[in-house]
Design a protein around this motif. Structure first.
Motif, PDB file in Angstrom:
ATOM      1  N   ARG A   4       0.835  -1.193   0.000  1.00  0.00           N
ATOM      2  CA  ARG A   4       0.000   0.000   0.000  1.00  0.00           C
ATOM      3  C   ARG A   4       0.873   1.247   0.000  1.00  0.00           C
ATOM      4  N   ILE A   5       0.383   2.262  -0.655  1.00  0.00           N
ATOM      5  CA  ILE A   5       1.091   3.527  -0.708  1.00  0.00           C
ATOM      6  C   ILE A   5       0.849   4.256   0.604  1.00  0.00           C
ATOM      7  N   THR A   6       1.931   4.564   1.302  1.00  0.00           N
ATOM      8  CA  THR A   6       1.817   5.247   2.588  1.00  0.00           C
ATOM      9  C   THR A   6       1.993   6.753   2.393  1.00  0.00           C
ATOM     10  N   GLU A   7       1.693   7.485   3.445  1.00  0.00           N
ATOM     11  CA  GLU A   7       1.933   8.932   3.412  1.00  0.00           C
ATOM     12  C   GLU A   7       3.426   9.218   3.239  1.00  0.00           C
ATOM     13  N   GLY A   8       4.258   8.353   3.798  1.00  0.00           N
ATOM     14  CA  GLY A   8       5.706   8.507   3.628  1.00  0.00           C
ATOM     15  C   GLY A   8       6.126   8.404   2.180  1.00  0.00           C
ATOM     16  N   HIS A   9       5.553   7.439   1.453  1.00  0.00           N
ATOM     17  CA  HIS A   9       5.852   7.300   0.025  1.00  0.00           C
ATOM     18  C   HIS A   9       5.428   8.565  -0.726  1.00  0.00           C
ATOM     19  N   LYS A  10       4.245   9.050  -0.413  1.00  0.00           N
ATOM     20  CA  LYS A  10       3.725  10.241  -1.089  1.00  0.00           C
ATOM     21  C   LYS A  10       4.580  11.460  -0.784  1.00  0.00           C
ATOM     22  N   LEU A  11       5.009  11.588   0.454  1.00  0.00           N
ATOM     23  CA  LEU A  11       5.830  12.727   0.852  1.00  0.00           C
ATOM     24  C   LEU A  11       7.183  12.680   0.158  1.00  0.00           C
ATOM     25  N   LEU A  12       7.817  11.517   0.144  1.00  0.00           N
ATOM     26  CA  LEU A  12       9.098  11.375  -0.545  1.00  0.00           C
ATOM     27  C   LEU A  12       8.938  11.681  -2.027  1.00  0.00           C
ATOM     28  N   ALA A  13       7.886  11.153  -2.635  1.00  0.00           N
ATOM     29  CA  ALA A  13       7.635  11.399  -4.063  1.00  0.00           C
ATOM     30  C   ALA A  13       7.498  12.890  -4.329  1.00  0.00           C
ATOM     31  N   HIS A  14       6.699  13.561  -3.527  1.00  0.00           N
ATOM     32  CA  HIS A  14       6.486  14.994  -3.700  1.00  0.00           C
ATOM     33  C   HIS A  14       7.798  15.774  -3.556  1.00  0.00           C
ATOM     34  N   ASN A  15       8.564  15.440  -2.520  1.00  0.00           N
ATOM     35  CA  ASN A  15       9.794  16.192  -2.258  1.00  0.00           C
ATOM     36  C   ASN A  15      10.878  15.923  -3.287  1.00  0.00           C
ATOM     37  N   VAL A  16      11.009  14.695  -3.751  1.00  0.00           N
ATOM     38  CA  VAL A  16      11.993  14.416  -4.805  1.00  0.00           C
ATOM     39  C   VAL A  16      11.637  15.219  -6.050  1.00  0.00           C
ATOM     40  N   ARG A  17      10.379  15.186  -6.452  1.00  0.00           N
ATOM     41  CA  ARG A  17       9.930  15.936  -7.631  1.00  0.00           C
ATOM     42  C   ARG A  17      10.135  17.439  -7.428  1.00  0.00           C
ATOM     43  N   ARG A  18       9.762  17.928  -6.255  1.00  0.00           N
ATOM     44  CA  ARG A  18       9.884  19.360  -5.949  1.00  0.00           C
ATOM     45  C   ARG A  18      11.338  19.827  -6.022  1.00  0.00           C
ATOM     46  N   TRP A  19      12.238  19.112  -5.349  1.00  0.00           N
ATOM     47  CA  TRP A  19      13.642  19.514  -5.357  1.00  0.00           C
ATOM     48  C   TRP A  19      14.261  19.348  -6.740  1.00  0.00           C
ATOM     49  N   ARG A  20      13.867  18.323  -7.460  1.00  0.00           N
ATOM     50  CA  ARG A  20      14.393  18.138  -8.820  1.00  0.00           C
ATOM     51  C   ARG A  20      13.996  19.318  -9.693  1.00  0.00           C
ATOM     52  N   GLU A  21      12.736  19.716  -9.606  1.00  0.00           N
ATOM     53  CA  GLU A  21      12.257  20.847 -10.403  1.00  0.00           C
ATOM     54  C   GLU A  21      12.917  22.148  -9.971  1.00  0.00           C
ATOM     55  N   LEU A  22      13.096  22.329  -8.663  1.00  0.00           N
ATOM     56  CA  LEU A  22      13.783  23.537  -8.179  1.00  0.00           C
ATOM     57  C   LEU A  22      15.222  23.600  -8.670  1.00  0.00           C
ATOM     58  N   GLU A  45       8.966   9.088  -7.971  1.00  0.00           N
ATOM     59  CA  GLU A  45       8.202  10.333  -8.045  1.00  0.00           C
ATOM     60  C   GLU A  45       6.692  10.097  -8.112  1.00  0.00           C
ATOM     61  N   GLN A  46       6.285   8.897  -8.446  1.00  0.00           N
ATOM     62  CA  GLN A  46       4.853   8.568  -8.496  1.00  0.00           C
ATOM     63  C   GLN A  46       4.418   7.766  -7.268  1.00  0.00           C
ATOM     64  N   ALA A  47       5.322   7.662  -6.296  1.00  0.00           N
ATOM     65  CA  ALA A  47       5.069   6.875  -5.078  1.00  0.00           C
ATOM     66  C   ALA A  47       4.707   5.432  -5.417  1.00  0.00           C
ATOM     67  N   ALA A  48       5.306   4.902  -6.453  1.00  0.00           N
ATOM     68  CA  ALA A  48       5.033   3.530  -6.865  1.00  0.00           C
ATOM     69  C   ALA A  48       6.206   2.601  -6.541  1.00  0.00           C
ATOM     70  N   ARG A  49       7.247   3.153  -5.953  1.00  0.00           N
ATOM     71  CA  ARG A  49       8.433   2.364  -5.605  1.00  0.00           C
ATOM     72  C   ARG A  49       8.367   2.037  -4.123  1.00  0.00           C
ATOM     73  N   PHE A  50       8.348   0.764  -3.780  1.00  0.00           N
ATOM     74  CA  PHE A  50       8.159   0.363  -2.391  1.00  0.00           C
ATOM     75  C   PHE A  50       9.426  -0.157  -1.732  1.00  0.00           C
ATOM     76  N   ASP A  51      10.443  -0.444  -2.507  1.00  0.00           N
ATOM     77  CA  ASP A  51      11.644  -1.053  -1.936  1.00  0.00           C
ATOM     78  C   ASP A  51      12.818  -0.090  -1.853  1.00  0.00           C
ATOM     79  N   ILE A  52      12.540   1.184  -1.659  1.00  0.00           N
ATOM     80  CA  ILE A  52      13.601   2.183  -1.551  1.00  0.00           C
ATOM     81  C   ILE A  52      14.275   2.066  -0.184  1.00  0.00           C
ATOM     82  N   THR A  53      15.592   2.195  -0.166  1.00  0.00           N
ATOM     83  CA  THR A  53      16.356   2.055   1.071  1.00  0.00           C
ATOM     84  C   THR A  53      16.838   3.415   1.551  1.00  0.00           C
TER      85      THR A  53
END
Length: 77
Positions: A4-22, A45-53
């Motif tokens: 399941r996609i957690t809030e943590g996954h969504k937050l990481l996705a948002h921040n990676v995309r945000r910093w990359r764009e910045l 970036e789509q919060a579809a990756r679950f095995d990130i370390t």
């Protein structure tokens, strides 16, 4: 059972995309810098990756020139 996609996954996705764009880089350039396949960056970036370390997050932070906590911290408006 599907992960399941957690809030943590969504937050990481948002921040990676945000910093990359910045930083003015696209997903292909980020993938090149961290030496990962482009689909992996897209999945993160789509919060579809679950095995990130923690090591992966550290590599992303270094590539984006931010501190690790900046990829995990809630964005304040």
């Amino acid at each position: 059972m599907r992960p399941r996609i957690t809030e943590g996954h969504k937050l990481l996705a948002h921040n990676v995309r945000r910093w990359r764009e910045l930083r003015g880089i696209d997903t292909a350039e980020l993938a090149l810098v961290v030496d990962w396949p482009l689909p992996m960056i897209e999945d993160i970036e789509q919060a579809a990756r679950f095995d990130i370390t923690l090591n992966d997050i550290d590599q992303l932070a270094e590539a984006l020139d931010v501190r690790v906590f900046q990829l995990l911290a809630p964005v304040r408006d």
